[in-house]
Write an enzyme that holds these catalytic residues in place. Structure first.
Site, PDB file in Angstrom:
ATOM      1  N   CYS A 157      -4.497   6.906  -3.300  1.00  9.65           N
ATOM      2  CA  CYS A 157      -4.187   5.470  -3.440  1.00  9.65           C
ATOM      3  C   CYS A 157      -2.886   5.248  -4.218  1.00  9.65           C
ATOM      4  O   CYS A 157      -2.842   5.390  -5.436  1.00  9.65           O
ATOM      5  CB  CYS A 157      -5.328   4.708  -4.095  1.00  9.65           C
ATOM      6  SG  CYS A 157      -5.107   2.922  -4.012  1.00  9.65           S
ATOM      7  N   GLY A 158      -1.845   4.869  -3.501  1.00  6.07           N
ATOM      8  CA  GLY A 158      -0.532   4.683  -4.119  1.00  6.07           C
ATOM      9  C   GLY A 158      -0.420   3.464  -4.992  1.00  6.07           C
ATOM     10  O   GLY A 158       0.069   3.528  -6.121  1.00  6.07           O
ATOM     11  N   SER A 205       0.851  -1.188   0.000  1.00 10.38           N
ATOM     12  CA  SER A 205       0.000   0.000   0.000  1.00 10.38           C
ATOM     13  C   SER A 205       0.879   1.228   0.000  1.00 10.38           C
ATOM     14  O   SER A 205       1.817   1.327   0.796  1.00 10.38           O
ATOM     15  CB  SER A 205      -0.911   0.017   1.229  1.00 10.38           C
ATOM     16  OG  SER A 205      -1.476   1.301   1.431  1.00 10.38           O
TER      17      SER A 205
END
Length: 345
Positions: free
Chosen positions: A255-256, A93
């Site tokens: 959101c990586g 994440s």
């Protein structure tokens, strides 16, 4: 106190998305690799018990993640971690990598050096290089060099009962995503549509995983589409995102790993090249900077090396404990807060 188990948590968020970091009391997790530890957490009853203890009520909540800090296995890593969420343990994440880096540096677990500290994080998906900009004892921002991201399949057609045929890109950015242009479900990415977006995301995730099987070609512990990310492009080129997560909530950050997966689609379609940098904005308006650092291959597939830059903020320190007489040691979830899918727990 008569507590049976205690775990200390540093409360952190990355651009709005909560990623608490377990900095003390984490039990030994079996496994020779972080991927094996991930598999144990997702398959062994004791591993599932630990996740439920931290992520379900009355000690947890639907929003956010808990990151287990672990001793690294790789000689080059400063720390390892696995992400716990209500549905399962996850491999990677971007927002949680920013939270973990901020926690390591601001707590003193890893020595902070100004103006820049490099922290190497080990995840089940591989090593993530975190370059932290530091000043006056604070981690101001973190630039992540993510694991290689690749396309599994573009323009997959899905028959839906609500929107007819829609197309999705199935891609890997540290975990697997289904990337869907939001206009196909007749919505826009904004706060007022959060409930409708997450409902659509849960429907699509179930349909996709029922019909499409994906597994990482080199890391079998990473399989299945973890999230559906809706995307749109603003007039200035900013990518607007809403990643939908079980049991039905929206990622507060851009959101990586989702943007890493999306970057692989842009490269595959000739819309991004090495050196490009663009802005990604979340449903609440927070921002990541996304860059295409390089290209490589994963098991013969073309892959990109993304960078993700954002900020982490500490906001509390807490201790979670289990009374040996607590009648709810495994936690619970009710549909009034968690939605209809709480019936699966």
């Amino acid at each position: 106190m008569r507590w049976k188990r205690t775990i200390q948590l540093l409360d952190v968020h990355a651009e709005g998305e909560i990623g608490k970091v377990a900095i003390g009391g984490v039990p030994k997790i079996p496994g020779e690799t972080v991927a094996a530890q991930l598999h144990w957490l997702n398959t062994d009853p004791k591993g599932q018990e630990l996740r439920r203890f931290l992520c379900l009520e009355p000690r947890g909540a639907p929003i956010g993640s808990v990151n287990l800090l672990l001793p690294p296995k790789h000689p080059d890593a400063d720390a390892a971690f696995i992400i716990l969420q209500p549905d399962q343990a996850h491999a990677s994440s971007g927002s949680n990598s920013i939270c973990v880096t901020t926690a390591l540096l601001e707590s003193g677990i890893v020595e902070m050096k100004e103006p820049e500290t490099i922290v190497t994080l080990e995840t089940a998906a591989g090593l993530v290089k975190a370059t932290a900009t530091c000043r006056d004892g604070r981690c101001e921002k973190v630039k992540l060099t993510m694991v290689p991201s690749f396309v599994h399949e573009l323009d997959v057609e899905i028959d839906t009962p609500h929107w007819g045929k829609i197309k999705a890109d199935i891609c890997y950015g540290g975990i697997f995503y289904a990337l869907v242009d939001v206009g196909q479900i007749n919505l826009t990415i904004e706060k007022a549509n959060a409930a409708a977006l997450v409902q659509a995301g849960m429907i699509l995730k179930e349909l996709i995983n029922r019909n499409i099987h994906v597994v990482h070609p080199e890391i079998p512990a990473i399989s299945g589409v973890a999230y559906v990310m809706f995307r749109d492009i603003e007039t200035d080129g900013t990518v607007r995102t809403c990643t939908t997560m079980w049991p039905g909530r929206a990622d507060r950050s851009p959101c990586g790993t989702g943007n890493s997966a999306n970057l692989a689609t842009l490269y595959a379609r000739g819309k991004a090249k090495v050196g490009d940098v663009f802005k990604s904005k979340s449903i609440i308006g927070s921002e990541f900077e996304v860059g295409l650092q390089g290209v490589t291959e994963v098991a013969g597939k073309p892959a990109v090396i993304p960078t993700i830059t954002g900020r982490g903020f500490t906001f509390g320190l807490s201790q979670v404990a289990l009374d040996p007489f607590d009648p709810h040691p495994l936690g619970f979830a009710l549909t009034d807060v968690w939605g209809p899918s709480a019936g699966e727990i």
